[in-house]
Design a protein around this motif. Sequence first.
Motif, PDB file in Angstrom:
ATOM      1  N   PRO A 295       0.834  -1.206   0.000  1.00  0.00           N
ATOM      2  CA  PRO A 295       0.000   0.000   0.000  1.00  0.00           C
ATOM      3  C   PRO A 295       0.874   1.263   0.000  1.00  0.00           C
ATOM      4  CG  PRO A 295      -0.828  -1.586   1.598  1.00  0.00           C
ATOM      5  CD  PRO A 295       0.494  -2.112   1.121  1.00  0.00           C
ATOM      6  N   PRO A 296       0.658   2.193  -0.933  1.00  0.00           N
ATOM      7  CA  PRO A 296       1.508   3.392  -1.033  1.00  0.00           C
ATOM      8  C   PRO A 296       1.073   4.474  -0.038  1.00  0.00           C
ATOM      9  CG  PRO A 296      -0.109   3.410  -2.770  1.00  0.00           C
ATOM     10  CD  PRO A 296      -0.338   2.126  -2.001  1.00  0.00           C
ATOM     11  N   ILE A 297       1.147   4.147   1.228  1.00  0.00           N
ATOM     12  CA  ILE A 297       0.686   5.052   2.280  1.00  0.00           C
ATOM     13  C   ILE A 297       1.865   5.420   3.179  1.00  0.00           C
ATOM     14  CG2 ILE A 297      -1.673   4.183   2.244  1.00  0.00           C
ATOM     15  CD1 ILE A 297      -1.012   2.403   4.601  1.00  0.00           C
ATOM     16  N   GLY A 298       1.644   6.421   4.033  1.00  0.00           N
ATOM     17  CA  GLY A 298       2.704   6.847   4.940  1.00  0.00           C
ATOM     18  C   GLY A 298       3.912   7.348   4.177  1.00  0.00           C
ATOM     19  N   ASP A 299       5.076   6.810   4.498  1.00  0.00           N
ATOM     20  CA  ASP A 299       6.302   7.252   3.840  1.00  0.00           C
ATOM     21  C   ASP A 299       6.385   6.782   2.393  1.00  0.00           C
ATOM     22  OD1 ASP A 299       8.817   8.694   4.187  1.00  0.00           O
ATOM     23  OD2 ASP A 299       9.782   6.748   3.831  1.00  0.00           O
ATOM     24  N   LEU A 300       5.514   5.834   2.002  1.00  0.00           N
ATOM     25  CA  LEU A 300       5.514   5.355   0.611  1.00  0.00           C
ATOM     26  C   LEU A 300       4.659   6.230  -0.300  1.00  0.00           C
ATOM     27  CD1 LEU A 300       5.371   1.457   1.016  1.00  0.00           C
ATOM     28  CD2 LEU A 300       7.352   2.959   0.747  1.00  0.00           C
ATOM     29  N   ARG A 301       3.987   7.217   0.264  1.00  0.00           N
ATOM     30  CA  ARG A 301       3.284   8.195  -0.571  1.00  0.00           C
ATOM     31  C   ARG A 301       4.325   8.982  -1.364  1.00  0.00           C
ATOM     32  NH1 ARG A 301      -0.576  12.600   2.303  1.00  0.00           N
ATOM     33  NH2 ARG A 301      -2.127  10.903   2.415  1.00  0.00           N
ATOM     34  N   PHE A 302       4.079   9.197  -2.642  1.00  0.00           N
ATOM     35  CA  PHE A 302       5.014   9.884  -3.538  1.00  0.00           C
ATOM     36  C   PHE A 302       6.342   9.119  -3.678  1.00  0.00           C
ATOM     37  CE2 PHE A 302       2.718  13.507  -1.361  1.00  0.00           C
ATOM     38  CZ  PHE A 302       1.732  13.600  -2.333  1.00  0.00           C
ATOM     39  N   ARG A 303       6.230   7.809  -3.709  1.00  0.00           N
ATOM     40  CA  ARG A 303       7.391   6.955  -3.936  1.00  0.00           C
ATOM     41  C   ARG A 303       7.012   5.865  -4.938  1.00  0.00           C
ATOM     42  NH1 ARG A 303       9.982  10.430  -2.548  1.00  0.00           N
ATOM     43  NH2 ARG A 303      11.343  10.700  -0.760  1.00  0.00           N
ATOM     44  N   LYS A 304       8.030   5.302  -5.584  1.00  0.00           N
ATOM     45  CA  LYS A 304       7.778   4.167  -6.471  1.00  0.00           C
ATOM     46  C   LYS A 304       7.120   3.035  -5.679  1.00  0.00           C
ATOM     47  CE  LYS A 304      11.983   4.934  -9.225  1.00  0.00           C
ATOM     48  NZ  LYS A 304      13.259   4.320  -9.659  1.00  0.00           N
ATOM     49  N   PRO A 305       6.294   2.219  -6.330  1.00  0.00           N
ATOM     50  CA  PRO A 305       5.680   1.090  -5.626  1.00  0.00           C
ATOM     51  C   PRO A 305       6.735   0.069  -5.211  1.00  0.00           C
ATOM     52  CG  PRO A 305       5.368   0.866  -7.986  1.00  0.00           C
ATOM     53  CD  PRO A 305       5.959   2.239  -7.766  1.00  0.00           C
ATOM     54  N   GLU A 306       6.501  -0.560  -4.083  1.00  0.00           N
ATOM     55  CA  GLU A 306       7.396  -1.613  -3.612  1.00  0.00           C
ATOM     56  C   GLU A 306       6.702  -2.958  -3.769  1.00  0.00           C
ATOM     57  OE1 GLU A 306       8.975  -0.951   0.259  1.00  0.00           O
ATOM     58  OE2 GLU A 306       9.989   0.921  -0.319  1.00  0.00           O
ATOM     59  N   PRO A 307       7.447  -4.012  -4.152  1.00  0.00           N
ATOM     60  CA  PRO A 307       6.832  -5.330  -4.375  1.00  0.00           C
ATOM     61  C   PRO A 307       6.090  -5.822  -3.144  1.00  0.00           C
ATOM     62  CG  PRO A 307       9.097  -5.280  -5.165  1.00  0.00           C
ATOM     63  CD  PRO A 307       8.897  -4.012  -4.396  1.00  0.00           C
ATOM     64  N   ILE A 308       4.978  -6.457  -3.360  1.00  0.00           N
ATOM     65  CA  ILE A 308       4.212  -7.036  -2.267  1.00  0.00           C
ATOM     66  C   ILE A 308       4.939  -8.261  -1.732  1.00  0.00           C
ATOM     67  CG2 ILE A 308       2.828  -8.547  -3.746  1.00  0.00           C
ATOM     68  CD1 ILE A 308       1.456  -6.582  -0.752  1.00  0.00           C
TER      69      ILE A 308
ATOM     70  N   CYS B 271       5.441  17.793   4.367  1.00  0.00           N
ATOM     71  CA  CYS B 271       4.170  18.404   4.760  1.00  0.00           C
ATOM     72  C   CYS B 271       3.003  17.683   4.090  1.00  0.00           C
ATOM     73  CB  CYS B 271       4.178  19.885   4.404  1.00  0.00           C
ATOM     74  SG  CYS B 271       2.587  20.727   4.605  1.00  0.00           S
ATOM     75  N   LEU B 272       3.139  17.401   2.792  1.00  0.00           N
ATOM     76  CA  LEU B 272       2.070  16.709   2.067  1.00  0.00           C
ATOM     77  C   LEU B 272       1.830  15.311   2.626  1.00  0.00           C
ATOM     78  CD1 LEU B 272       2.656  17.630  -1.698  1.00  0.00           C
ATOM     79  CD2 LEU B 272       1.341  18.833   0.044  1.00  0.00           C
ATOM     80  N   LYS B 273       2.874  14.658   3.075  1.00  0.00           N
ATOM     81  CA  LYS B 273       2.726  13.312   3.618  1.00  0.00           C
ATOM     82  C   LYS B 273       1.955  13.309   4.939  1.00  0.00           C
ATOM     83  CE  LYS B 273       6.688  11.082   1.414  1.00  0.00           C
ATOM     84  NZ  LYS B 273       7.966  10.340   1.591  1.00  0.00           N
ATOM     85  N   ARG B 274       1.926  14.442   5.599  1.00  0.00           N
ATOM     86  CA  ARG B 274       1.196  14.531   6.863  1.00  0.00           C
ATOM     87  C   ARG B 274      -0.281  14.870   6.651  1.00  0.00           C
ATOM     88  NH1 ARG B 274       6.089  17.268   8.311  1.00  0.00           N
ATOM     89  NH2 ARG B 274       5.064  19.294   7.999  1.00  0.00           N
TER      90      ARG B 274
END
Length: 492
Positions: free
Chosen positions: A56-69, A276-279
């Motif tokens: 899930p691209p949430i928290g620190d993974l927002r605005f980041r490349k997807p990470e493998p499940i 700021c956007l991540k918060r």
Amino acid sequence: MMYCRIIFLSLLACTSYTVCQEYKTVSTCSGPVKGIVEYRGNEKIYNFRGIPYAKPPIGDLRFRKPEPIESWVNVLDATRFGAPCVQSQLFGNVFYGGSVSEDCLYLNIYVPNNISMTNKMAVMVWIHGGGYSQGEGASYDGGNLAIKGDVIVVTFNYRLGIFGFLNTNDNESPGNFGLWDQNMVFQWVKSNIEAFGGNPSAITIFGESAGGMSVSYHTLIPYNKGLFQRAIAQSGTAFSSPVPTASKNKDFINFINGKLNCTSSTQFNTSEFVQCLKRKSYTELNNVGSGYMNIETGTLQGIPVAPSIDGDLITTDPDVLLSDKTSYAYNFFRSLDYMAGTTDGEASIFLTVLSLLESMKVININLTEGISKEFLCETFSQDMAKSYFKNSPKAAKALCDKYSYHGNEDKLIQQGILVADMSTDLYFIGPTVKTLKIHEDKNTERKTYHYFFSRAIPEIFGMVSPPWFTKASHGTELAFIFGGSAFNNDLF
């Protein structure tokens, strides 16, 4: 690359009212998944819904490349669709149902009954449209296509709007996350589709509108080598909408920062801005980002938030990539079988935007009566020259001259038809023909196909066109690919 053998386990579950549901479990490389069995007439199809393909691209993974499940051990319940990605509501809800979420990176697989390890099926991976700001995979029922086409169909969600394409012109948020999500799907399908009876060496990616543009971009990207062999771009290529420049990205950032006051406008700090956007809640970000898209719609100059040059996935403008016959992009593109095409009335989407702007009193026209030559020459052709022809006055005049109506009867209506044709030509037909010519030029290794769709049906996707517009609207062919029921439209 590791592939997994097919293991189908059957289970029939019945309630006290003798309503039975048949399930199928498949053992994939990621883990076991349980889907449902559906009967359509005499045909049986396996549906696997809501399979996660990335974290899930949430928290620190927002605005980041997807990470493998990460793989799982217990059987995954794949009987319900995953949540649609957070998206703009400019044209209303365009998703199947359920609440939107940032936890939305899920795919769906439709498998015909006649599968076996000795008869591996071709695979088609669908990229939905929606201007990179709306849509979801579940809105497209791949079952009919799977049965009639004797193929496995995959649909999926990818990040949209600010969440999918925020580019700060540096490494803090380099953008194109929606395209990276799509690439992650291709990787997942390549590694896992054999478990469903699919052929990992016979994969076609296809999409419409922003999905077609995405397909076109992916045919230029080195990271996709070996992940698919064919591509179909419907109603859009990489040439269809101007690639947002660094300056355009900055305009978007300044707009967002002005609304949220994340960092000083005089001493702008992108790290501080992105943190700021991540918060912020996804609702707050989506509302602000959608506001920018609504404002930018009034310029008629393409898609406001879209794939941009990040120096990694997209290294430079597609025009530059495909003009260099020694580039990897050029040679990868021509190593694929490629199909592209349009409807004859792609302008329906342009007319829908005009209708929206008319209702908002952003422009002073009466679309039902037609469009004036003044609008063509003083507004539309000027905007198009600015976007596509380096703001050339000669280009603006040429467009005005080419698409002006010179007759005496039904002036507004006939002029409206010509303005609509200009939109169709500029956004869709021209870019499509240009792309196909590059692919076909002395290409003896791969096949090039061009289609043109002209059967008009009632409007879909909530688009509204004036009565004088009678051509096949943007997206019309989708009802024939997926079946009318996929769009809550009883056409078939």
